[in-house]
Enzyme design. Structure first.
Site, PDB file in Angstrom:
ATOM      1  N   ALA A   1       0.884  -1.366  -0.056  1.00 36.56           N
ATOM      2  CA  ALA A   1      -0.024  -0.029  -0.127  1.00 36.56           C
ATOM      3  C   ALA A   1       0.919   1.331   0.154  1.00 36.56           C
ATOM      4  O   ALA A   1       1.912   1.160   0.785  1.00 36.56           O
ATOM      5  CB  ALA A   1      -0.955   0.219   1.205  1.00 36.56           C
ATOM      6  N   LYS A   2       0.287   2.297  -0.663  1.00 32.55           N
ATOM      7  CA  LYS A   2       1.083   3.726  -0.685  1.00 32.55           C
ATOM      8  C   LYS A   2       0.688   4.415   0.663  1.00 32.55           C
ATOM      9  O   LYS A   2      -0.252   5.209   0.581  1.00 32.55           O
ATOM     10  CB  LYS A   2       0.867   4.455  -1.822  1.00 32.55           C
ATOM     11  CG  LYS A   2       1.825   5.450  -2.006  1.00 32.55           C
ATOM     12  CD  LYS A   2       2.068   6.157  -3.202  1.00 32.55           C
ATOM     13  CE  LYS A   2       2.826   7.201  -3.369  1.00 32.55           C
ATOM     14  NZ  LYS A   2       4.376   6.700  -3.040  1.00 32.55           N
TER      15      LYS A   2
END
Length: 290
Positions: free
Chosen positions: A158-159
């Site tokens: 995930a960013k």
């Protein structure tokens, strides 16, 4: 280029479905995302009025939110329209675009926050070369003391804002030593990435890049691998040991902000800004503006 503090500028920011004055784009101090890092974001660049890989960024924003167990209340199509509205409202054609979604202030202020609203904001501003003049002579990298964590400890693909805590501290430490950035090893000791960019190496005409099994597989990284393969260049996505740095001839970083930036030094290891590095950097610049 805009100057001054980021909270004190003219312009418009899109927040929760509408454009608001830049200085009015505020959140409460008891926002959950501020206290518990329940926040995801995207960094994007617009060239000649068109955001490169815009939809992929919007799709990844939704994916990242899902990894943090919340759902963005705007569809990918709505996010795409909002980004264009921000560019137009601010009169920008070449710009950096930041979309960020977070758990806001609400009835919950402990670790759990299922009842709190999910917010979304999109801003854009002019932003030049991320590493300054490094694009010409090669960036200088420190080696970070922190390591990229195991996928068993955090949603590494995930960013997400929380994953950047060690990036900030590592980049500060690097800048204090006169470097542009820092290179992370991963939890196993393999070469991983820089604080906000993926890394590539060249040896004997072939390219080697760390396998993204515990860090973000960047969109620019994927684009550059495709460019190399189209040229018939062999690309090895594999685990790289730190002692291998001595044998590599060229090195570059990739990222939306970094674009393609040559690296001249990592710790005590040096690299030439060679022909392949320059070719990929120039070709990427043409691609994003095509």
């Amino acid at each position: 280029m805009a100057t001054g503090a980021y909270d004190d500028r003219d312009g418009k920011i899109w927040m929760d479905g509408q454009l608001v004055d830049w200085r009015a784009a505020q959140v409460h101090v008891l926002t959950h995302g501020l206290h518990y890092a329940s926040s995801v974001f995207e960094g994007e660049r617009a060239y000649n009025g068109k955001i490169f890989l815009s939809r992929k960024h919007s799709e990844r924003l939704h994916f990242s939110a899902g990894e943090l167990d919340f759902q963005i209340p705007f569809s990918v199509d709505e996010i795409e329209a909002a980004k264009q509205a921000v560019l137009e409202a601010n009169g920008l054609t070449d710009a950096y675009v930041r979309a960020v979604s977070w758990r806001g202030a609400g009835p919950d202020m402990g670790v759990a926050s299922a009842r709190n609203p999910v917010r979304l904001a999109i801003a854009a501003w002019e932003w030049g070369s991320y590493y300054g003049d490094a694009k010409m002579k090669g960036a200088k990298l420190d080696i970070a003391k922190w390591k990229r964590p195991s996928p068993e400890t955090i949603p590494v693909h995930a960013k997400a804002a929380g994953l950047y805590m060690i990036c900030t501290t590592s980049k500060h430490a690097a800048e204090a030593k006169g470097c542009s950035d820092a290179l992370f090893m991963d939890y196993r000791g393999y070469v991983a990435e820089a604080t906000g960019a993926n890394i590539f190496f060249v040896k004997d005409g072939e390219v080697h890049t760390p396998k993204p099994d515990c860090f973000l597989n960047g969109l620019t990284r994927q684009t550059v691998i495709g460019m190399l393969e189209e040229r018939g260049v062999t690309v090895h996505e594999r685990h790289i040991m730190p002692e291998e740095l001595e044998g590599f001839e060229q090195c570059w970083l990739t990222g939306t902000a970094a674009e393609v930036t040559p690296v001249g030094q990592i710790g005590g290891f040096t690299f030439e800004v060679g022909a392949l590095t320059r070719e990929i950097a120039e070709s990427y610049e043409k691609l994003v503006r095509s």
